[in-house]
Every structure is written in C-alpha cells, then in structure tokens.
Design a protein around this motif. Structure first.
Motif, mmCIF file in Angstrom:
data_model
loop_
_atom_site.group_PDB
_atom_site.id
_atom_site.type_symbol
_atom_site.label_atom_id
_atom_site.label_comp_id
_atom_site.label_asym_id
_atom_site.label_seq_id
_atom_site.Cartn_x
_atom_site.Cartn_y
_atom_site.Cartn_z
ATOM 1 N N SER A 138 0.841 -1.202 0.000
ATOM 2 C CA SER A 138 0.000 0.000 0.000
ATOM 3 C C SER A 138 0.873 1.248 0.000
ATOM 4 O O SER A 138 0.536 2.265 -0.588
ATOM 5 N N TRP A 139 1.987 1.139 0.656
ATOM 6 C CA TRP A 139 2.966 2.225 0.699
ATOM 7 C C TRP A 139 3.428 2.551 -0.723
ATOM 8 O O TRP A 139 3.496 3.713 -1.142
ATOM 9 N N CYS A 140 3.729 1.487 -1.457
ATOM 10 C CA CYS A 140 4.184 1.636 -2.839
ATOM 11 C C CYS A 140 3.096 2.267 -3.695
ATOM 12 O O CYS A 140 3.355 3.157 -4.507
ATOM 13 N N VAL A 141 1.844 1.810 -3.488
ATOM 14 C CA VAL A 141 0.733 2.378 -4.254
ATOM 15 C C VAL A 141 0.582 3.856 -3.899
ATOM 16 O O VAL A 141 0.397 4.706 -4.775
ATOM 17 N N ALA A 142 0.694 4.156 -2.614
ATOM 18 C CA ALA A 142 0.560 5.542 -2.171
ATOM 19 C C ALA A 142 1.614 6.418 -2.822
ATOM 20 O O ALA A 142 1.346 7.528 -3.281
ATOM 21 N N LYS A 143 2.837 5.892 -2.896
ATOM 22 C CA LYS A 143 3.938 6.652 -3.505
ATOM 23 C C LYS A 143 3.633 6.936 -4.987
ATOM 24 O O LYS A 143 3.887 8.020 -5.495
ATOM 25 N N LEU A 144 3.071 5.909 -5.625
ATOM 26 C CA LEU A 144 2.735 6.053 -7.039
ATOM 27 C C LEU A 144 1.613 7.080 -7.216
ATOM 28 O O LEU A 144 1.703 7.987 -8.050
ATOM 29 N N VAL A 145 0.577 6.941 -6.401
ATOM 30 C CA VAL A 145 -0.582 7.837 -6.495
ATOM 31 C C VAL A 145 -0.160 9.276 -6.223
ATOM 32 O O VAL A 145 -0.554 10.203 -6.925
ATOM 33 N N GLU A 146 0.668 9.433 -5.223
ATOM 34 C CA GLU A 146 1.150 10.757 -4.855
ATOM 35 C C GLU A 146 1.785 11.453 -6.053
ATOM 36 O O GLU A 146 1.555 12.633 -6.308
ATOM 37 N N GLN A 147 2.555 10.679 -6.808
ATOM 38 C CA GLN A 147 3.228 11.296 -7.951
ATOM 39 C C GLN A 147 2.293 11.545 -9.115
ATOM 40 O O GLN A 147 2.447 12.514 -9.836
ATOM 41 N N ILE A 148 1.343 10.630 -9.291
ATOM 42 C CA ILE A 148 0.363 10.854 -10.361
ATOM 43 C C ILE A 148 -0.390 12.142 -10.070
ATOM 44 O O ILE A 148 -0.598 12.981 -10.942
ATOM 45 N N ALA A 149 -0.785 12.316 -8.797
ATOM 46 C CA ALA A 149 -1.633 13.442 -8.419
ATOM 47 C C ALA A 149 -0.970 14.784 -8.681
ATOM 48 O O ALA A 149 -1.639 15.803 -8.835
ATOM 49 N N LYS A 150 0.364 14.780 -8.727
ATOM 50 C CA LYS A 150 1.082 16.044 -8.941
ATOM 51 C C LYS A 150 0.980 16.540 -10.382
ATOM 52 O O LYS A 150 1.250 17.702 -10.660
ATOM 53 N N LEU A 151 0.655 15.656 -11.297
ATOM 54 C CA LEU A 151 0.647 16.055 -12.703
ATOM 55 C C LEU A 151 -0.584 16.909 -13.012
ATOM 56 O O LEU A 151 -1.659 16.667 -12.476
ATOM 57 N N PRO A 152 -0.425 17.899 -13.863
ATOM 58 C CA PRO A 152 -1.521 18.849 -14.092
ATOM 59 C C PRO A 152 -2.734 18.259 -14.822
ATOM 60 O O PRO A 152 -3.822 18.800 -14.724
ATOM 61 N N MET A 153 -2.538 17.202 -15.576
ATOM 62 C CA MET A 153 -3.687 16.618 -16.277
ATOM 63 C C MET A 153 -3.756 15.121 -15.992
ATOM 64 O O MET A 153 -4.050 14.320 -16.873
ATOM 65 N N ALA A 154 -3.466 14.765 -14.754
ATOM 66 C CA ALA A 154 -3.470 13.347 -14.392
ATOM 67 C C ALA A 154 -4.880 12.796 -14.493
ATOM 68 O O ALA A 154 -5.851 13.544 -14.430
ATOM 69 N N ASN A 155 -4.978 11.496 -14.672
ATOM 70 C CA ASN A 155 -6.278 10.878 -14.811
ATOM 71 C C ASN A 155 -6.214 9.416 -14.396
ATOM 72 O O ASN A 155 -5.717 8.587 -15.135
ATOM 73 N N SER A 156 -6.664 9.126 -13.216
ATOM 74 C CA SER A 156 -6.716 7.717 -12.843
ATOM 75 C C SER A 156 -7.752 7.483 -11.754
ATOM 76 O O SER A 156 -8.153 8.400 -11.049
ATOM 77 N N ILE A 157 -8.182 6.243 -11.689
ATOM 78 C CA ILE A 157 -9.189 5.859 -10.700
ATOM 79 C C ILE A 157 -8.602 4.747 -9.849
ATOM 80 O O ILE A 157 -8.060 3.775 -10.375
ATOM 81 N N LEU A 158 -8.666 4.917 -8.548
ATOM 82 C CA LEU A 158 -8.165 3.884 -7.645
ATOM 83 C C LEU A 158 -9.350 3.186 -6.996
ATOM 84 O O LEU A 158 -10.171 3.824 -6.327
ATOM 85 N N PHE A 159 -9.459 1.883 -7.222
ATOM 86 C CA PHE A 159 -10.515 1.105 -6.581
ATOM 87 C C PHE A 159 -10.041 0.729 -5.188
ATOM 88 O O PHE A 159 -9.154 -0.107 -5.030
#
Lengths: 581, 341
Positions: free
Chosen positions: A181-202
């Motif tokens: 989960s830590w790894c996923v959080a790290k990934l999500v954190e970086q995705i969220a920084k992008l200005p036009m990011a687009n993803s859905i986490l179930f």
C-alpha cells in the motif's frame, strides 16, 4: 563523457563460455571473487568500440575439479591449483557511449555476442552511481516518476519511464505487510502532482480513503450506503450511485434471473421488452429527438423500475378472452411471479441501494454525463482539480463487488472507446486487491464473470483506447492469468508464498527468471522492478509517501498490554445493522 | 533526423573496428612536408660531381618546374642509380626532420593527437587489436600506437636494433600484459626507421637523427622505382600481410587517403565493392576517390570532406550528398567528437 573507464588491473576475469545471453566468467583471483555478490552488475568489453555489455551475476561458484589429485603431492597446494572460480552472468543489455547525438545510451538488446577471453569488470563504487543515473534520467519530464532509490546504490534515484509503465499495464504484488500500500501511495502521490493526471483507484478496504490520504489532486468518492439513499445531490457530495439503468441486458439478467427456472426464457423476453419500451417512453417524456431511433436494449438510458415492475405484474395476472368468449389466463399468467419476487427483493435490498433506490437526480438524462465527468476528467478539467479519484468500495457487499467494479471499469472503457481519437485522454485504473474481482477462477455466479470479462477486455485492448490497468494484489496466484499475462511491468515486493513467486517467475523472460530468487528475501518496502518501464531489472527501496494509506499493522501485543485500550462494539453492531459506518 | 541517422551510421561503422588507412593527408596536421615542398627541397639541396648525374638532375629540375609535382616528375624519368639514391636520402632527411619535431611535440603533449585517441578507443574492446595500413614513411602511426600504450607489430622486432621476420605478426601480442593491445602497422612504402646495409641486411633503427654510414633508407619514392623496389623484402611480406588484413577487415576508415596508390588499391576496391563499409575523411576528396567509390557503385560508403571552407560535405551511399554547416568533421579530431563521448 563515457561513464566507464576501466583499468585493466580491475578486471575480475575473462569470458570463459557463452550461451546466447548467459556467459560464464572465469575469475582468476580468489580475492576478487569474494567481493562479488549475486545480483551485482558487471560490464563486459564488447567486440565493438565504445560499447559495453551489461550483465547481472546470477551465480557464483567455487569448485574443485573432480580429477583425482596425485597422492604424493601436497594436497593443499594441489587443491588450490584445481580450483575453478566461476561466475554465471545473465546479459541484459548494452551501454553505448555515443548513439547518434545522445551519450551513454543503455539499450535492452545485445547486438554483439561477447567474445571469449573478453575482460569483465565489476560495476561498483562511483561507476554504479554513474550507471544508475544514466539509465534513470532517460526521459526528462518536469515531474519524473520515481518510486525510490536503488538498493545497490542509495545515492541514485530510481526513475521509471511513466509512459511505458502505464501503456503496457503494470502489476504491483507483495505479501501482506510487505509495503504494497505504501508503494501504491507513492505512485498515487506522484500521479496526483501532474496537471492533467487521470486515474481511478478502486479502494476495497477504505485504506486510501482515510484522513491521512488527502492531498491536492486526489478526490475521494464513496459508493452510496443505505443512509445516502434517496437523497439528491449525492454525486456533488462525492457519493456514487450506480443506477440499474447503467447495466447492460446481460448484466441485468445475470443479477435478476434464476436460470434454473423453467420460465427463465419467458421472463428474460418480457423483461427486455418492457425495459426497452420504458427507455423509449422515457425518451419521449423528455421530448428527446436525438436518441429515440437508435437506442438498443443496452443503451444507458434512464427508466423507472417501478413502471417495469407494474407492467410485468399486470402480465403476470392478465386474463385474456378465450375462443369461447370466456376469460382465460393470459400467456404469461403466473409465469413471472418468481421473477417479480426476485426483482422486488433486489430493488428493496438496502445493500444494493446504490443501484436500485435512485433519486430523481439519477433519473435525469444528463446524470451519466455528470458521472463520467467526475470519474474521467483529467485534473485541470475536473471540478475538484483532482486527477486521482479514489473510489471507496469498502461498504459494498463482497458478492456484488465484482459486478460493481466491473461496471465502473466498463463505463470507463466504453466512454474511452466512443471518444474521438484526438480528444481521448488516457486513464489508468488502479485495481487494489485485484484477486477479489479479477479472480483466476470464477464461481458459477455469472454476474462476477461479466465483471471479469470487462477487465480481460481492458487488459487486451485497453492500450489502444488509452485505458491502463495497474493490478495490485497480495495473491498473484489468484489473479486472472489472462489479465496478468498482458501486464508488462512488475513491481514485486516481498512474496513469501511459493505459488505466488512462481506466477511472477513465469511472467519474466527466461534469462531474468533467476532474479525472482530474491522475492522471499526482499526487505519491507523493497521492490523488484522488472519490465518496460525500467531499463534494468532493479531492486528499489521505496521512498516514504507523504500521504499515508490506513493499513498500518495492528500491534497486538502492545494493544493487549494497554490497560486503557478502548473498544466500541455497540456502535459496530449499529453500523452492521445500518450497513454504514 | 537525417543527421541523427548519419551519425548513427558513422558510429556503427567506426565502432566496428575498421581497418585504418592513413594517407599523406593524415600527416599534414603535423607539418610534414608536402610533395611540392619536398620537390623544392630536393631541387635546392642536391649537388652532383659526375657530369652524367648533373645532366640528369638538370632534366629533373626542368621537369619539376614545369609540373610542380614531384610524383609526376619522378614517374616521367628513368633515373640513374646515384641520382635516385640522393633523392631518397634528401627525402629521408626532410621528412625525418619534420617527423622528429612532431615527436618532440607529442612528448611535450602540446599537440592535439586525435589518432592516438582513436586507437585508444579501438583498443578498449574485447579484441584489443587494430590494423593500420599506410603509404607514409613518417612515424605518426607508431607514435599514436605508443601513446595508446599498444604493442606495435610492423614486421620488425621492437628493439633498439630491430630485425625483420615474416612471422612476428603470428604472435598473440594483443594479450601481452602491460599493454592495452596490439596495433599492426603495415607501411607499404617503407619507413624512416628502416635501413638496408651494403650487405643487404634489412633492419629497423628507430628514431635516427641521420642515416647511418653505409646504410641506405628503406623508403620507396614515387615514380618508376616504386615498382622495382617493392619486389624485395620487407615489402613482399608487408604486402602479403596488408592484402590479407584488407580481405578480412570489417570495413575501412581512410584518413587523408587519396586512392592514388597501386599497392593498396586493387584489394581495397574489391572489398568495398563487396559491400564492406568504407568511411573516407579528408580535406578534399580526390577525383580518384570519387571514381573508385561513387562511380564504382559501392553500396556502403560515407565520404567526408571540407566544403565552403567552413562546412562539412558528406557523400553517402544511403543519404546522398549533403552539407552539415559550421562543422569540420573532415578533420579526424572533429570527427572523433561524433564517435567518442
């Protein structure tokens, strides 16, 4: 500047034999053999100038020749002379000093075969830092994707190629407590920084929906629970309803129809006819002119379930005039009773309230637009400026989970499919606990089978429509093989189960399968990253994410030792009854 | 995009360790005399006492003044033994003087020496072996090899007095410890270091200031003697070796070579017609070069020369003719910037 300048004296040995991408290196000096470790990198001189072949040490052996040693000689000395010190090395690529106008390019190909007697050098110290930097900073994005530091060199940050990671689907696996989960959080954190990011986490367990997991660019949505039902403005309040009319005909029947019933074909026929009529009626009632001639039974057009029920109920008790003029039972008399009961039961089931107990909001023709906008708009276009949408499924009953998640995935995929090529914005589905809804073996339950089909389709065709899957699971052995086999990036944390290890092993190319030997001995938060996104198969120590998932391990002994520990069972019971926290 | 493709092509061919062919152009940066300077020097510095010799030498001067080209002059005249010997000696003197001056600079390291860098680059491979074929007498190739820490194999034992042997090259010199590798240098027109005694003894005496008494330099001057001289040792062995290396080469990198030599040419052209890649870098491509390569329909070539005094012109079998502005890749030093990072 070329990064490698090796002194002849630093050589660890020479190539002894070559077998496609595996070489045996003979080490002359025992001292040098001692310093080497499995999984270290070595460089082999190429037959071409300005190139080095790069390999990973797979095995180190020191063996004594079987030949019988002459008795009369000093045994110690003879043994020494007969010792063969050998390294088995898997070649993984070529480092080219200059390639066109670029310098120090690492390629995952071997266009030359190593020459016998070619010198081999260890890549260590300063060289490893330089090498790791080279392979990491291939693409320079403003916000490069990095999960952490290389285990073999903590000075070098491990950058991943974000394009390739998502283009070709990814897998994140690891036993429970390995830092997944830590790894996923790290990934999500970086995705969220992008200005036009687009993803859905179930988010199946609500791990990513806690208070600590809040940051700019992350939006939390939740599937409606019984207390949200019937309210208006749910979507605006980040509560997600998934009304029944989004379901396709097949999905509906899978949910409602008992196929073993002898009247099943009749029921299905009546139901589809009625639903279709209701959809047409609905369009007529809002004065629609665009859709009415082209909709099918599967078109997501709102209709009222009550009306459908009423029509079917009427048919169920309908009397018709017989040939003699006497009234007789209609063709469906009594044949629909059970179906009506099932339908009523389902639509009154509070647990399925997010589907059936819709308010006027969800019966608006524009509601689906709003839903898709809030799920699928990139950060900048999104009302909440959020590129990562975390959907909390923790209150959805497990038996309908595959259907519900499959439904969301299907909507995303079909909307992407129907978007014009040039307007399509890529989207990634992060599937936590994927073994629950993308299982290897499905039960007879056809509803979950349909959910799985959606994921299989995305795994196979998603790339073309800009839909990417990131499968996250602690049991890769239980995740659907078709889906896994389409994934080209593996981020594996510690896996202690042999079955799970072998799944990962099977997915890797032959010359890399030796790497999986480290899977059970990885440290917590240490990952083995293999695939398109990383030039080299590498071990990475994952950095601490600033947003934390709520999955910290409960400390039993400490809690048991705590006199003042609190418990709240009565509220839990209330929650259980209400089906909401 | 095309530039990138050309660079990749040049890198691929060069890094494949081609056979290096050095022409007179390769020595120009080190102030070694051109044919005209050499002719002028010979004209002014030779005196004969014998009248027949004097007459013939006068003939030589008239012819040289007319053409201004030493090579053409020598080809036209059937020179007497004395006159020829004197011309050889003077040639040796002038070239040797310039060569030793260059040597001083290499020791002082105040000269950029790209050839040494190229050899180092080539030796840093699994094979550790490079071959140079040159028509020059100077020791530029030897200096470069020495700076690159390679063992030199030129047919002579590498000693203070070196003896010629036709099997020295069959040693596995590349794996000698303490050396970075092996450079074979086949000097088809002889070397400043090679001498023949009156008794026809053929030895190498490195870095002489002058020609030893009773010895004559083993260099082949242009002209008719080129044909007769070269039937003897060491040339026979050297030609055989050079031919065989050309046959087995991966490709060719010609530096300042004008395709004017009958000893190297025929084999070379047969090989490049046989699709082996060739790169030529020179200040000005000679007609002969273009004829031999472009008109000969060779399929893998890159010819690089100067254009407009500031640009580089490239003729390529794949990309056609094009100019890369404000670069001088026709110079070895600049060329290497494309290859070595």
């Amino acid at each position: 500047m070329a990064i490698f300048k090796f002194e002849e004296s630093k050589t660890i040995g020479t190539v002894f034999s070559v077998d496609t991408s595996t070489i045996i290196v003979k080490v002359d000096e025992l001292d040098k053999l001692r310093k080497l470790q499995v999984n270290h990198l070595i460089a082999v001189k190429s037959s071409k100038a300005g190139q080095h072949l790069i390999g990973i040490i797979n095995r180190i052996t020191r063996k004594v020749s079987d030949e019988e040693s002459p008795v009369n000689e000093d045994l110690g000395m003879t043994n020494f002379l007969l010792t063969e010190n050998i390294l088995k090395v898997n070649l993984i690529g070529t480092l080219i000093d200059k390639h066109g106008e670029k310098e120090n390019v690492f390629k995952r190909t071997l266009d030359t075969v190593p020459e016998i007697e070619a010198n081999c050098f260890p890549i260590d110290g300063e060289n490893i830092t330089k090498f790791m930097r080279t392979i990491s900073s291939q693409e320079n994005y403003d916000v490069p994707l990095s999960l952490g530091k290389y285990s073999i060199d903590e000075n070098a940050e491990a950058f991943l190629d974000g394009d390739k990671l998502f283009q070709r689907h990814a897998v994140i696996v690891g036993s429970t407590g390995s830092g997944k989960s830590w790894c996923v959080a790290k990934l999500v954190e970086q995705i969220a920084k992008l200005p036009m990011a687009n993803s859905i986490l179930f988010d199946i367990h609500g791990e990513y929906s806690g208070l600590d997991f809040k940051a700019d660019g992350i939006q939390h949505l939740k599937i409606a629970n019984p207390s949200d039902l019937g309210k208006t403005g749910n979507l605006e309040n980040n509560v997600l309803m998934l009304p029944y009319w989004l379901l396709t005909y097949e999905e509906m029947l899978a949910m409602l129809l008992d196929r073993s019933d002898s009247n099943a074909p009749n029921q299905a026929m009546i139901f589809s006819k009625t639903v279709f009529n209701e959809k047409i009626k609905f369009l007529a009632s809002i004065g629609d002119t665009t859709f009415k001639d082209s909709i099918t039974i599967d078109s997501p057009i709102p209709y009222k379930m009550e009306n459908v029920l009423n029509v079917i109920k009427e048919l169920d008790v309908e009397m018709v005039k017989g040939s003699t003029g006497r009234e007789k039972q209609g063709p469906f008399f009594g044949k629909l009773t059970r179906f009506i009961q099932r339908l009523e039961a389902k639509s009154q089931d509070k647990r399925l309230g997010f589907m059936f107990q819709v308010s006027d909001d969800e019966l608006d023709i524009n509601w689906m637009n709003n839903l898709c906008n809030s799920l699928m708009q990139g950060s900048n276009n999104n009302n909440n400026k959020a590129g990562v949408k975390v959907i909390d499924f923790s209150e959805v009953p497990s038996d309908v989970l595959p259907l519900v998640i499959g439904l969301v995935a299907r909507i995303v995929f079909t909307v992407q499919q129907w978007t014009a090529n040039d307007k399509r914005h890529p989207i990634c589905l992060l599937c936590d606990e994927a073994h629950l809804y993308i299982p290897e073996r499905t039960s007879q339950d056809s509803a979950s089978e349909l959910g799985l089909k959606n994921f299989e389709r995305i795994a196979k065709e998603g790339r073309k429509y800009g839909v990417s899957l990131t499968v996250i699971s602690q049991r890769p052995a239980e995740v659907n093989r078709t889906v896994l086999s389409q994934c080209n990036n593996f981020i594996s944390l510690r896996l202690s189960n042999a079955e799970d290890q072998s799944v990962i092993k099977r997915l890797l190319p032959d010359n890399l399968s030796g790497l999986t030997d480290v899977l059970p001995i990885l440290d917590i938060g240490e990952a083995l990253i293999v695939g398109d996104s990383s030039l080299l198969p590498t071990r990475v120590l994952i950095d601490e994410p600033t947003i934390k998932p709520q999955s910290a391990t409960i400390k039993f002994w400490e809690e048991w030792s705590n006199e003042k520990a609190e418990q709240d069972i009565s509220n839990a019971v209330i929650g259980l009854r209400k089906q909401s926290k | 995009m095309e530039k990138e493709a050309i660079y990749k092509q040049l890198q691929a061919w060069t890094n494949n360790i081609p056979l290096i062919i050095l022409g007179s152009g390769a020595s120009v940066p080190f102030n070694l005399p051109s044919m005209w300077v050499l002719g002028d020097y010979i004209k002014k510095s030779i005196k004969f006492s014998d009248s027949k010799d004097q007459n013939q030498f006068k003939e030589f001067i008239v012819e040289f003044d007319k053409t201004g080209d030493l090579e053409t002059t020598l080809t036209k005249l059937q020179l007497r033994e004395n006159v020829l010997a004197e011309i050889v000696n003077k040639t040796w003197e002038l070239v040797n003087k310039a060569d030793l001056e260059a040597y001083e600079h290499f020791i002082k390291k105040d000269f950029d020496f790209p050839l040494a860098k190229l050899l180092e680059h080539f030796l840093d491979t699994a094979g550790k072996k490079v071959t140079i074929i040159t028509t020059n007498y100077d020791r530029i190739a030897e200096y470069a090899s020495s700076i690159a820490k390679a063992v030199i194999c030129n047919g002579y034992s590498q000693n203070l007095i070196g003896h010629f042997s036709n099997n020295i090259q069959s040693n596995n010199l590349a794996s000698l410890r303490g050396y970075k590798g092996q450079v074979n240098i086949w000097k088809v027109h002889g070397s400043l270091d090679w001498f023949k005694s009156k008794e026809d003894e053929n030895i190498q005496l490195p870095i002489r200031q002058n020609i030893p008494q009773e010895y004559s330099p083993l260099i082949v001057t242009p002209g008719l003697s080129k044909y007769s001289e070269t039937h003897n040792e060491p040339y026979r062995t050297i030609f055989t070796q050079a031919d065989s290396e050309i046959e087995h080469a991966n490709g060719f990198l010609c530096i300042g070579y004008g395709f004017n030599d009958i000893h190297v040419q025929p084999k070379l052209i047969a090989q490049i017609k046989n699709q082996k890649p060739i790169i030529v870098i020179t200040k000005e491509l000679t007609e002969k070069t273009k004829q031999s390569i472009i008109d000969n329909k060779c399929q893998n070539y890159m010819l690089i020369e100067e254009a407009n005094s500031k640009d580089t012109r490239i003729f390529s079998s794949k990309f056609g003719e094009l100019i890369i502005e404000n670069t001088s890749y026709w110079e070895l030093g600049e060329y290497l910037k494309l290859i070595i990072s």
